[in-house]
Scaffold this motif. Structure first.
Motif, PDB file in Angstrom:
ATOM      1  N   SER A 175       0.821  -1.203   0.000  1.00 39.29           N
ATOM      2  CA  SER A 175       0.000   0.000   0.000  1.00 39.29           C
ATOM      3  C   SER A 175       0.858   1.258   0.000  1.00 39.29           C
ATOM      4  CB  SER A 175      -0.924   0.020   1.215  1.00 39.29           C
ATOM      5  OG  SER A 175      -1.612   1.254   1.274  1.00 39.29           O
ATOM      6  N   VAL A 199      -0.150   3.932   1.115  1.00 36.25           N
ATOM      7  CA  VAL A 199      -0.531   4.683   2.321  1.00 36.25           C
ATOM      8  C   VAL A 199       0.598   4.661   3.344  1.00 36.25           C
ATOM      9  CG1 VAL A 199      -2.169   4.854   4.234  1.00 36.25           C
ATOM     10  CG2 VAL A 199      -2.982   4.212   1.951  1.00 36.25           C
ATOM     11  N   ASP A 200       1.117   3.453   3.613  1.00 32.13           N
ATOM     12  CA  ASP A 200       2.149   3.335   4.644  1.00 32.13           C
ATOM     13  C   ASP A 200       3.212   2.292   4.319  1.00 32.13           C
ATOM     14  OD1 ASP A 200       0.722   1.013   4.933  1.00 32.13           O
ATOM     15  OD2 ASP A 200       0.030   1.404   6.980  1.00 32.13           O
ATOM     16  N   GLY A 201       3.172   1.746   3.105  1.00 31.11           N
ATOM     17  CA  GLY A 201       4.167   0.756   2.708  1.00 31.11           C
ATOM     18  C   GLY A 201       3.895  -0.650   3.194  1.00 31.11           C
ATOM     19  N   SER A 202       2.772  -0.857   3.863  1.00 37.12           N
ATOM     20  CA  SER A 202       2.466  -2.177   4.411  1.00 37.12           C
ATOM     21  C   SER A 202       1.971  -3.125   3.319  1.00 37.12           C
ATOM     22  CB  SER A 202       1.396  -2.064   5.499  1.00 37.12           C
ATOM     23  OG  SER A 202       0.171  -1.583   4.952  1.00 37.12           O
ATOM     24  N   TYR A 234      -0.726  -5.060   1.811  1.00 38.18           N
ATOM     25  CA  TYR A 234      -2.186  -4.965   1.917  1.00 38.18           C
ATOM     26  C   TYR A 234      -2.885  -6.203   1.373  1.00 38.18           C
ATOM     27  CZ  TYR A 234      -6.923  -3.139   1.525  1.00 38.18           C
ATOM     28  OH  TYR A 234      -8.276  -2.969   1.645  1.00 38.18           O
ATOM     29  N   TRP A 272      -6.501   2.008  -0.148  1.00 36.77           N
ATOM     30  CA  TRP A 272      -5.354   1.272   0.379  1.00 36.77           C
ATOM     31  C   TRP A 272      -4.511   0.630  -0.715  1.00 36.77           C
ATOM     32  CZ3 TRP A 272      -3.013   1.215   4.986  1.00 36.77           C
ATOM     33  CH2 TRP A 272      -3.669   1.893   6.016  1.00 36.77           C
ATOM     34  N   ARG A 297      -2.217  11.378   4.270  1.00 37.84           N
ATOM     35  CA  ARG A 297      -2.679   9.997   4.191  1.00 37.84           C
ATOM     36  C   ARG A 297      -4.066   9.962   3.556  1.00 37.84           C
ATOM     37  NH1 ARG A 297      -0.759   5.737   8.086  1.00 37.84           N
ATOM     38  NH2 ARG A 297      -2.895   4.983   7.794  1.00 37.84           N
ATOM     39  N   ASP A 325      -6.383   7.856   3.751  1.00 40.98           N
ATOM     40  CA  ASP A 325      -7.459   7.314   4.576  1.00 40.98           C
ATOM     41  C   ASP A 325      -7.987   8.336   5.575  1.00 40.98           C
ATOM     42  OD1 ASP A 325      -4.996   7.203   5.904  1.00 40.98           O
ATOM     43  OD2 ASP A 325      -5.563   5.457   7.094  1.00 40.98           O
ATOM     44  N   THR A 385       9.629   8.732  -0.191  1.00 40.75           N
ATOM     45  CA  THR A 385       8.273   8.218   0.015  1.00 40.75           C
ATOM     46  C   THR A 385       7.450   8.560  -1.218  1.00 40.75           C
ATOM     47  OG1 THR A 385       7.161  10.187   0.930  1.00 40.75           O
ATOM     48  CG2 THR A 385       8.546   8.880   2.441  1.00 40.75           C
ATOM     49  N   TYR A 396       4.821  10.313  -1.140  1.00 42.45           N
ATOM     50  CA  TYR A 396       4.114  11.562  -0.858  1.00 42.45           C
ATOM     51  C   TYR A 396       4.881  12.724  -1.482  1.00 42.45           C
ATOM     52  CZ  TYR A 396       1.115   9.004   2.347  1.00 42.45           C
ATOM     53  OH  TYR A 396       0.211   8.125   2.877  1.00 42.45           O
TER      54      TYR A 396
END
Length: 462
Positions: A8, A10-13, A15, A72, A295, A297, A343, A345
């Motif tokens: 993702s 959003v935060d690199g996790s 998903y 996400w 973010r 979300d 990032t 962003y």
């Protein structure tokens, strides 16, 4: 087991993780499509239309679940995410509305002793390869009319948006489409090529990069199948001296920065008549500064991350190169605290004192940056708008519709827009020229690319 991993923005996790289709899975999908397609093509058109409409209803009913998944998977702000589902429905229903007329036999003038007509027959099995930036809106362009025309469909979505393929197919199956008529596969690059080259595949609709389109053409070469390619753009806009300044500023800024600029038909370069230039830039900069980068979300975010850090770094490189060559930046990234190197962003940017020697005015950016140049007149604007390897859409802002039509006739582009941009009307042919691709989706013309003509020349008496 090899897997697909969606990280993702959003935060690199991690998903989503899914197993990639193996050879046996591909074989099973092809066999199922081959079995299902003859039954589906012989299903009355009215029944096909009813089933597709039911699937769309099911899909729209789930928009509150589907929106956050989009956020996400690819980073669109949550406040905008579910809007894509409604756009999906609009296009699907329009193509259903026109299906009967678009697929009807072409009857020729009476000729004594003969019956003559041209029938539009489905191609067979359509492989739809969809991207991540508008994963539902791009897929619907090919999937729904392919099904309505009587084709079976195998859907392959980007590794960044795998759930989109799953959710679409789930809705169609729940609506009652026969088994094998629509399926999805999560594929590696190698197995994507393997599927394109499979003799069972009769049509490929690809939306993505120019190198990706070149791959599709290379793999499909020699098979003489229908191939449709929508490969993006470097879309221009021109603000004439007679334009409504306030309205054109609002439209262009939205068209350049919505979805963080990740739109194949978003505005990436702008030409403004010199009499309006300074005022336009001042107003546009003020609007861009109103965006909130953060973010996706979070409810108040209006500009999310790019899909991945590499994409953001590519745009950063274009901007830095332009600045070193003399361009002027009008946005201080410090005003966007979420902007962080390393990032996805990235703060929005508006550049002036740019020219076509700079990559930011030639290469597709696919990010939140806009280069703006003054022009003396229509002739200069037309020359600059056509000075591109791409040709998907071109936008003109003017109060003079006749002048705009005349300009549009000279533009090398698939669609000419007046007083709007970054918009697709399903009643019009969606097509491009040059490196924006070839083929067509949507409109009655789109059905011609999903069917083959079959002529009947019947002599009534021997």
């Amino acid at each position: 087991m090899t897997t697909l991993q969606c990280l993702s923005p959003v935060d690199g996790s991690l998903y989503v993780e899914r197993p990639l289709a193996a050879e046996g899975d591909i074989r099973q999908a092809l066999d199922a499509a081959v079995r299902a397609q003859p039954f589906w093509r012989n299903t009355p058109l009215a029944d096909r239309v009813a089933l597709v409409r039911r699937a769309v209803e099911i899909f729209v009913d789930r928009k509150e679940e589907l929106g956050p998944e989009l956020t996400w998977m690819m980073g669109r702000p949550i406040r905008f995410a579910s809007g894509e589902i409604l756009g999906f429905a609009e296009r699907a229903h329009y193509m259903a509305d026109i299906a009967e007329a678009a697929l009807a036999d072409i009857r020729l003038p009476e000729k004594e002793g003969f019956e003559r007509f041209i029938r539009r027959e489905p191609l067979g099995i359509s492989l739809v390869i969809a991207p991540w930036n508008y994963p539902y809106l791009t897929a619907v362009n090919a999937v729904v009319p392919a099904l309505l025309a009587g084709n079976a469909v195998i859907l392959k979505h980007s590794a960044q948006t795998p759930l989109c393929a799953e959710r679409m197919v789930e809705a169609f199956i729940e609506a009652g489409l026969p088994a094998g008529v629509i399926q999805y596969l999560h594929l590696s690059h190698g197995n994507t090529e393997r599927l394109i080259s499979a003799p069972e595949i009769n049509h490929v609709a690809f939306t993505g990069s120019v190198p990706g389109g070149a791959m599709v053409e290379r793999v499909a070469a020699g098979r003489f199948i229908h191939v449709g390619l929508e490969l993006g753009g470097k879309d221009p806009a021109y603000v004439r001296a007679d334009a409504d300044l306030e309205a054109s500023v609002a439209s262009v800024v939205d068209g350049a920065y919505f979805n963080s600029g990740q739109s194949c038909c978003g505005i990436e370069r702008l030409y403004v008549h010199e009499s309006l230039f300074d005022d336009f830039v001042q107003r546009a900069v003020a609007l861009v500064k109103d965006y909130r980068l953060g973010r996706p979300d979070e409810a108040d975010t209006t500009l999310g991350p790019l899909v991945r850090t590499a994409a953001a770094d590519f745009v950063r490189g274009q901007i830095d190169e332009a600045l070193s060559a003399g361009a002027r930046a009008h946005i201080d990234p410090v005003a966007f605290p979420a902007d962080r190197p390393g990032t996805p962003y990235l703060a929005p940017q508006l550049l002036t004192e740019v020219n076509h020697e700079m990559r930011v005015m030639r290469e597709e950016s696919f990010g939140p940056v806009l280069g703006v140049q003054p022009v003396r007149d229509d002739e200069e604007a037309i020359a600059l708008m056509n000075d591109s390897d791409f040709g998907l859409t071109s936008a003109i802002y003017s109060r003079d519709i006749d002048a705009a039509r005349t300009i549009g006739e000279r533009l090398q582009t698939g669609t000419v827009l007046l007083n709007r941009c970054d918009y697709l009307d399903p009643a019009l042919a969606w097509t491009g020229v040059k490196q924006s691709g070839r083929g067509c989706t949507l409109s009655t013309v789109g059905y011609e690319h999903l069917t083959r003509p079959k002529s009947f020349h019947l002599k009534k008496r021997p």
